[in-house]
Enzyme design. Structure first.
Site, PDB file in Angstrom:
ATOM      1  N   ASN A 152       9.806  -2.466  -4.964  1.00 30.52           N
ATOM      2  CA  ASN A 152      10.511  -1.306  -4.407  1.00 30.52           C
ATOM      3  C   ASN A 152      11.876  -1.087  -5.062  1.00 30.52           C
ATOM      4  O   ASN A 152      12.325   0.049  -5.187  1.00 30.52           O
ATOM      5  CB  ASN A 152      10.614  -1.435  -2.883  1.00 30.52           C
ATOM      6  CG  ASN A 152       9.299  -1.040  -2.221  1.00 30.52           C
ATOM      7  OD1 ASN A 152       8.410  -0.472  -2.870  1.00 30.52           O
ATOM      8  ND2 ASN A 152       9.143  -1.346  -0.950  1.00 30.52           N
ATOM      9  N   ARG A 206      10.775   9.015   8.864  1.00 28.75           N
ATOM     10  CA  ARG A 206      11.820   7.985   8.827  1.00 28.75           C
ATOM     11  C   ARG A 206      12.675   8.111   7.557  1.00 28.75           C
ATOM     12  O   ARG A 206      12.150   8.200   6.455  1.00 28.75           O
ATOM     13  CB  ARG A 206      11.204   6.584   8.917  1.00 28.75           C
ATOM     14  CG  ARG A 206      10.684   6.275  10.321  1.00 28.75           C
ATOM     15  CD  ARG A 206      10.014   4.933  10.388  1.00 28.75           C
ATOM     16  NE  ARG A 206       8.812   4.891   9.572  1.00 28.75           N
ATOM     17  CZ  ARG A 206       8.116   3.790   9.334  1.00 28.75           C
ATOM     18  NH1 ARG A 206       8.504   2.638   9.832  1.00 28.75           N
ATOM     19  NH2 ARG A 206       7.020   3.834   8.595  1.00 28.75           N
ATOM     20  N   VAL A 228       0.830  -1.216   0.000  1.00 29.38           N
ATOM     21  CA  VAL A 228       0.000   0.000   0.000  1.00 29.38           C
ATOM     22  C   VAL A 228       0.853   1.249   0.000  1.00 29.38           C
ATOM     23  O   VAL A 228       1.956   1.269   0.529  1.00 29.38           O
ATOM     24  CB  VAL A 228      -0.955   0.022   1.213  1.00 29.38           C
ATOM     25  CG1 VAL A 228      -2.025  -1.039   1.041  1.00 29.38           C
ATOM     26  CG2 VAL A 228      -0.207  -0.183   2.523  1.00 29.38           C
ATOM     27  N   LYS A 256       7.544  -8.498  -3.718  1.00 28.10           N
ATOM     28  CA  LYS A 256       7.493  -7.293  -2.891  1.00 28.10           C
ATOM     29  C   LYS A 256       8.810  -6.492  -3.011  1.00 28.10           C
ATOM     30  O   LYS A 256       8.811  -5.273  -3.212  1.00 28.10           O
ATOM     31  CB  LYS A 256       7.237  -7.690  -1.435  1.00 28.10           C
ATOM     32  CG  LYS A 256       7.492  -6.631  -0.412  1.00 28.10           C
ATOM     33  CD  LYS A 256       6.521  -5.482  -0.533  1.00 28.10           C
ATOM     34  CE  LYS A 256       7.051  -4.264   0.169  1.00 28.10           C
ATOM     35  NZ  LYS A 256       6.077  -3.331   0.611  1.00 28.10           N
ATOM     36  N   TYR A 297       9.351  12.573   4.942  1.00 33.28           N
ATOM     37  CA  TYR A 297      10.112  11.963   3.850  1.00 33.28           C
ATOM     38  C   TYR A 297       9.471  12.152   2.479  1.00 33.28           C
ATOM     39  O   TYR A 297      10.134  12.035   1.459  1.00 33.28           O
ATOM     40  CB  TYR A 297      10.390  10.483   4.150  1.00 33.28           C
ATOM     41  CG  TYR A 297       9.307   9.517   3.767  1.00 33.28           C
ATOM     42  CD1 TYR A 297       9.229   8.976   2.479  1.00 33.28           C
ATOM     43  CD2 TYR A 297       8.338   9.128   4.688  1.00 33.28           C
ATOM     44  CE1 TYR A 297       8.226   8.091   2.129  1.00 33.28           C
ATOM     45  CE2 TYR A 297       7.348   8.235   4.348  1.00 33.28           C
ATOM     46  CZ  TYR A 297       7.296   7.719   3.067  1.00 33.28           C
ATOM     47  OH  TYR A 297       6.299   6.843   2.713  1.00 33.28           O
ATOM     48  N   CYS A 345      10.881   2.117   3.349  1.00 32.18           N
ATOM     49  CA  CYS A 345      10.905   0.985   2.411  1.00 32.18           C
ATOM     50  C   CYS A 345      12.014   1.063   1.368  1.00 32.18           C
ATOM     51  O   CYS A 345      12.863   0.186   1.286  1.00 32.18           O
ATOM     52  CB  CYS A 345       9.559   0.887   1.715  1.00 32.18           C
ATOM     53  SG  CYS A 345       8.192   0.953   2.877  1.00 32.18           S
TER      54      CYS A 345
HETATM   55  N1  SAJ Z   1      10.544   9.788  -4.599  1.00 31.26           N
HETATM   56  C1  SAJ Z   1      11.294  10.478  -5.539  1.00 31.26           C
HETATM   57  N2  SAJ Z   1      10.864  10.464  -6.830  1.00 31.26           N
HETATM   58  C2  SAJ Z   1       9.756   9.799  -7.223  1.00 31.26           C
HETATM   59  C3  SAJ Z   1       9.005   9.097  -6.267  1.00 31.26           C
HETATM   60  C4  SAJ Z   1       9.420   9.105  -4.944  1.00 31.26           C
HETATM   61  O1  SAJ Z   1      12.314  11.087  -5.231  1.00 31.26           O
HETATM   62  O2  SAJ Z   1       9.443   9.834  -8.423  1.00 31.26           O
HETATM   63  C5  SAJ Z   1      10.990   9.747  -3.204  1.00 31.26           C
HETATM   64  C6  SAJ Z   1       9.939  10.247  -2.206  1.00 31.26           C
HETATM   65  O3  SAJ Z   1      10.006  11.629  -2.048  1.00 31.26           O
HETATM   66  C7  SAJ Z   1      10.347   9.497  -0.949  1.00 31.26           C
HETATM   67  C8  SAJ Z   1      10.868   8.154  -1.489  1.00 31.26           C
HETATM   68  O4  SAJ Z   1      11.183   8.384  -2.847  1.00 31.26           O
HETATM   69  O5  SAJ Z   1      11.395  10.163  -0.280  1.00 31.26           O
HETATM   70  C9  SAJ Z   1       9.906   7.008  -1.353  1.00 31.26           C
HETATM   71  O6  SAJ Z   1       8.604   7.416  -1.698  1.00 31.26           O
HETATM   72  P1  SAJ Z   1       7.584   6.556  -2.577  1.00 31.26           P
HETATM   73  O7  SAJ Z   1       6.355   7.355  -2.696  1.00 31.26           O
HETATM   74  O8  SAJ Z   1       8.219   6.082  -3.817  1.00 31.26           O
HETATM   75  O9  SAJ Z   1       7.380   5.229  -1.738  1.00 31.26           O
HETATM   76  P2  SAJ Z   1       6.959   4.885  -0.223  1.00 31.26           P
HETATM   77  O10 SAJ Z   1       8.198   4.493   0.509  1.00 31.26           O
HETATM   78  O11 SAJ Z   1       6.083   5.910   0.371  1.00 31.26           O
HETATM   79  O12 SAJ Z   1       6.082   3.570  -0.484  1.00 31.26           O
HETATM   80  C10 SAJ Z   1       6.649   2.495  -1.218  1.00 31.26           C
HETATM   81  C11 SAJ Z   1       5.609   2.057  -2.230  1.00 31.26           C
HETATM   82  N3  SAJ Z   1       6.229   1.172  -3.216  1.00 31.26           N
HETATM   83  C12 SAJ Z   1       5.969   1.263  -4.523  1.00 31.26           C
HETATM   84  O13 SAJ Z   1       5.234   2.090  -5.007  1.00 31.26           O
HETATM   85  C13 SAJ Z   1       6.656   0.269  -5.408  1.00 31.26           C
HETATM   86  C14 SAJ Z   1       4.444   1.397  -1.522  1.00 31.26           C
HETATM   87  O14 SAJ Z   1       3.530   0.884  -2.443  1.00 31.26           O
HETATM   88  C15 SAJ Z   1       4.971   0.264  -0.635  1.00 31.26           C
HETATM   89  O15 SAJ Z   1       3.932  -0.384   0.055  1.00 31.26           O
HETATM   90  C16 SAJ Z   1       5.915   0.857   0.368  1.00 31.26           C
HETATM   91  O16 SAJ Z   1       7.003   1.462  -0.343  1.00 31.26           O
HETATM   92  C17 SAJ Z   1       6.402  -0.245   1.273  1.00 31.26           C
HETATM   93  O17 SAJ Z   1       5.885  -0.374   2.394  1.00 31.26           O
HETATM   94  O18 SAJ Z   1       7.231  -1.063   0.846  1.00 31.26           O
END
Ligand code: SAJ
Length: 426
Positions: free
Chosen positions: A212, A333, A157, A208, A325, A262
């Site tokens: 990521n 975190r 999610v 999973k 974040y 993550c």
């Molecule tokens: N970020 C960027 N550029 C982007 C997208 C994100 O710099 O284009 C940065 C964000 O600002 C943040 C970090 O990456 O600092 C992570 O953010 P995110 O929105 O990519 O991911 P999370 O960590 O909030 O959630 C992810 C999700 N994984 C995927 O979309 C593949 C979520 O679905 C997972 O459930 C979660 O990790 C998890 O629990 O593993």
């Protein structure tokens, strides 16, 4: 009698899941080691950054279907379905730390009965189900697939949309036997309208992690492109926008770093596993390095921008917008803001910190009022894209800043009209 479920760990993942089950009619009891978490849930005061969540939690608690406690006996007694949602962090040496998972399993084993069903939702390194969870549970003399049932139902999610995705995302379930698979599908079908697919545990673990890793590597690609396109004097955001019109292309967004619980962690589960095979995952490791270097890159942009407007660093007042974040979450975190602020503090005159959702400052000076935070400031650094920032007319911000000033926008949110000579993107 209602079916009862015990959820171990009612944090970012466990609470929405427990709530979804409680709302669909199960009697759910959540166990957590954190008294504050329990108090917030019981008193109806969880933050409402996740759309719809606090309302649904309060309703589930009021209905009596959702209870949370730090009392293990109260939580795990007379339960036949256990769902584990504890964190699986990495240590400073990037090795996985499965202590929370082990602790949860230890508690569960004290209450296990024949026919019980255990689900692991926590993200885990490949092989953990086979070489750690299953043997650990079988020390009780129960046998998975025969009189004990076990499944890995990895959460996927997206923070800012957790509740909706808990109930609608497609789900992958990994198990060792058909009965466990069937139980898991039946259980999750009660709350999940997505497609539920079943496979073996190692495949599910790797699905999973791969999700990521995919995201981390793609963000690194965007970050690397941002670095070179900036040197070339071309706007990366334009390039992304125009490239992504091609339906086979999906360039991600560059930013000040990759945070959260993550993405900075899960790739190491694969990197470490590969090392055991004597294989170096060059691309994935490099992606981690690129993303980890972004806070320093952002710092250099800040320093250069101050130089360009003729401000000495030791005279500069810096205002940070956003410490969490990413936008619209309260979670700090692994936030890149930490490294950026901590490195700015010793070299700048003053570092003010504003965030709509968090009181964290990482050592900077807390500013609750947006206008006050920018008054007389030489540099506003935007680190995340909270909705509150997206609504701002930055022309007003600029007019309140010092005469010699600049906006460094790592989150691509400043309105076009405000993007003048005092605007720098990442
Ligand atoms: N970020 C960027 N550029 C982007 C997208 C994100 O710099 O284009 C940065 C964000 O600002 C943040 C970090 O990456 O600092 C992570 O953010 P995110 O929105 O990519 O991911 P999370 O960590 O909030 O959630 C992810 C999700 N994984 C995927 O979309 C593949 C979520 O679905 C997972 O459930 C979660 O990790 C998890 O629990 O593993």
């Amino acid at each position: 009698m209602k079916d009862k479920i015990s959820v171990i760990g009612v944090g970012y993942i466990g609470l929405p899941l427990a709530t979804a089950f409680a709302s669909s009619g199960f009697e759910v009891i959540g166990l957590d080691v954190n008294q504050e978490t329990i108090d917030r849930i019981n008193s109806g005061t969880i933050d409402d950054s996740e759309p719809g969540l606090s309302k649904m939690v309060n309703k589930a608690v009021e209905s009596g279907n959702l209870k949370v406690t730090i009392d293990t006996d109260e939580a795990l007694r007379n339960t036949h379905i256990f769902i584990v949602c504890v964190q699986t962090p990495i240590n400073d040496d990037y090795e996985s730390n499965l202590d929370y998972l082990k602790n949860a399993l230890m508690l569960i084993t004290k209450y296990l009965d024949k026919g019980d069903f255990i689900v692991i939702e926590s993200t885990i390194p490949p092989g953990t189900m086979e070489f750690f969870v299953k043997p650990f549970l079988e020390e009780t003399s129960l046998k998975v697939g025969s009189n004990l049932f076990l499944a890995y139902c990895c959460e996927n999610v997206f923070p800012t949309n957790i509740l909706e995705e808990t109930m609608n995302n497609d789900k992958i379930i990994g198990s060792f036997d058909a009965k466990s698979s069937k139980l898991a599908v039946e259980l999750y079908s009660r709350i999940n309208k997505g497609t539920i697919r079943t496979t073996d545990t190692k495949t599910a673990e790797l699905v999973k992690i791969s999700e990521n890793v995919f995201r981390d590597v793609n963000i690194a690609l965007a970050n690397e492109m941002a670095i070179i396109f900036k040197k070339m004097g071309v706007d990366i955001r334009q390039i992304i926008k125009l490239s992504n019109y091609n339906k086979r292309v999906n360039i991600h967004n560059p930013g000040c770093g990759v945070g959260g619980s993550c993405l900075p962690k899960d790739p190491y589960f694969l990197i470490n596993a590969a090392n055991k095979y004597g294989i170096e995952l060059k691309l994935i490791e490099t992606a981690r390095k690129v993303n980890n270097s972004m806070p320093d890159y952002t710092l250099n942009i800040i320093k250069q921008s101050l130089d360009d407007v003729g401000i000495q660093k030791s005279d500069a007042i810096i205002t940070i917008f956003g410490v969490t974040y990413k936008g619209d979450v309260v979670d700090i975190r692994n936030s890149p803001a930490k490294e950026i602020i901590e490195k700015l503090l010793p070299i700048m005159k003053e570092v003010r910190v504003h965030d709509f959702l968090s009181t964290e400052t990482f050592g900077g000076k807390k500013s609750n009022n947006l206008n006050d935070s920018v008054t007389g400031s030489n540099c506003v650094v935007i680190l995340n894209n909270h909705a509150g920032y997206r609504k701002i007319d930055f022309r007003k911000i600029v007019s309140n800043m010092a005469k010699k000033s600049v906006i460094v926008d790592t989150a691509d949110i400043v309105n076009i009209e405000a993007r003048k000579e005092n605007y720098v993107s990442i």
